[in-house]
Design an enzyme around this catalytic site. Structure first.
Site, mmCIF file in Angstrom:
data_model
loop_
_atom_site.group_PDB
_atom_site.id
_atom_site.type_symbol
_atom_site.label_atom_id
_atom_site.label_comp_id
_atom_site.label_asym_id
_atom_site.label_seq_id
_atom_site.Cartn_x
_atom_site.Cartn_y
_atom_site.Cartn_z
ATOM 1 C CB SER A 38 -0.978 -0.041 1.178
ATOM 2 O OG SER A 38 -1.984 0.932 1.038
ATOM 3 C CG ASP A 163 -4.466 -1.160 0.239
ATOM 4 O OD1 ASP A 163 -3.797 -1.859 1.020
ATOM 5 O OD2 ASP A 163 -4.332 0.073 0.137
#
Length: 275
Positions: A38, A163
């Protein structure tokens, strides 16, 4: 000894990783490999491209730039209009793509980096993590940072990716699997903050996600093999407003986060050097 940097996820809190990097470079600690998830994938890509003190200033400038503010900077009305059109996401991914490209170059590839890098994203179709470590860099990093609902999934090789924090928020085990024997974990602080049972509806999703985010790291930390040393760098504490629902959009605390993490991590590394 193979030094690995693990850069975890955490949205705007990822600014603390810049302060940690500053402390590491000042202490003369250089990575031999980097893994990231991320926001940690974004910061990690910048470091892998330039593993020097210069990247600290470049990341600080990038995080404080209008380009960073534009990632989640649309008004609530504009976001709701986009949600009504797309039915799945609030924000345009192009500002984030451009921010990544500005850090590493528009045509960057993993093979061009000065330090080996691997980034994690979650495949929707396979309900599994995928590690990207070769080929085009920008799409892989964007996939790792494609927060569900905030951004659309990223399409790569016939799959939709979201993500990486959903499947591996602080990828300690991956760094060890890839050969790291001394690991520095750059995390955004949530593992240092106690959890309590939910008391209102907004707490339910937050607490549930935090359990999912933290449990794997706790397990991997407990299973670190003999001969591997792990350093979890301190993040320096919460900033005002971190618990508010819109905190993921707040860029105004960037410099405070960097400074707090730098001071805490520099103190930790100084103690380590005397031990």
């Amino acid at each position: 000894m193979t030094v690995g940097f693990v850069l975890g996820g955490g949205g705007v809190r990822g600014a603390v990783e810049i302060g940690m990097l500053q402390a590491l470079f000042e202490a003369g600690i250089q990575p031999d490999l980097i893994v990231g998830t991320s926001i940690g994938a974004i910061n990690g890509a910048a470091v892998a491209a330039d593993p020097s003190m210069a990247v600290v200033e470049r990341l600080t400038d990038a995080w404080a730039s209008p380009a960073a503010s534009a990632v989640y900077g649309d008004s609530w009305m504009r976001q709701l209009q986009r949600l009504a059109t797309s039915r799945i996401h609030l924000n345009d991914p192009e500002p984030l793509r451009e921010l990544i490209a500005a850090m590493v170059g528009h045509d960057a590839r993993f093979e061009d980096l000065r330090v080996p890098l691997a980034v994690c994203a979650a495949s929707i179709e396979r309900a599994a993590e995928r590690w990207f470590d070769q080929g085009p860099l920008i799409d892989a990093v964007l996939a790792s940072a494609s927060v569900p609902a905030a951004l659309p999934p990223t399409w790569i090789d016939g799959e939709h990716f979201v993500d990486g924090g959903l499947v591996n928020s602080i990828p300690l085990g991956e760094a060890i699997t890839r050969g790291a024997t001394e690991v520095y974990v750059l995390q955004v602080g949530r593992i240092e903050e106690p959890l309590a049972a939910p008391r209102k509806p907004s707490d339910v999703a937050r607490v549930s996600f935090e359990i999912a985010r933290r449990h794997r790291f706790a397990r991997e930390r407990a299973q670190v093999p003999a001969g591997v040393v792990v350093h979890v760098l301190p993040y320096g504490g919460r900033q005002p407003g971190d618990s508010r629902p819109g905190a993921y959009r707040r860029m105004d605390a960037t410099h405070a986060r960097i400074a707090a993490a730098y001071e805490a991590s520099a103190a930790y590394l100084a103690l380590r050097g005397r031990s």
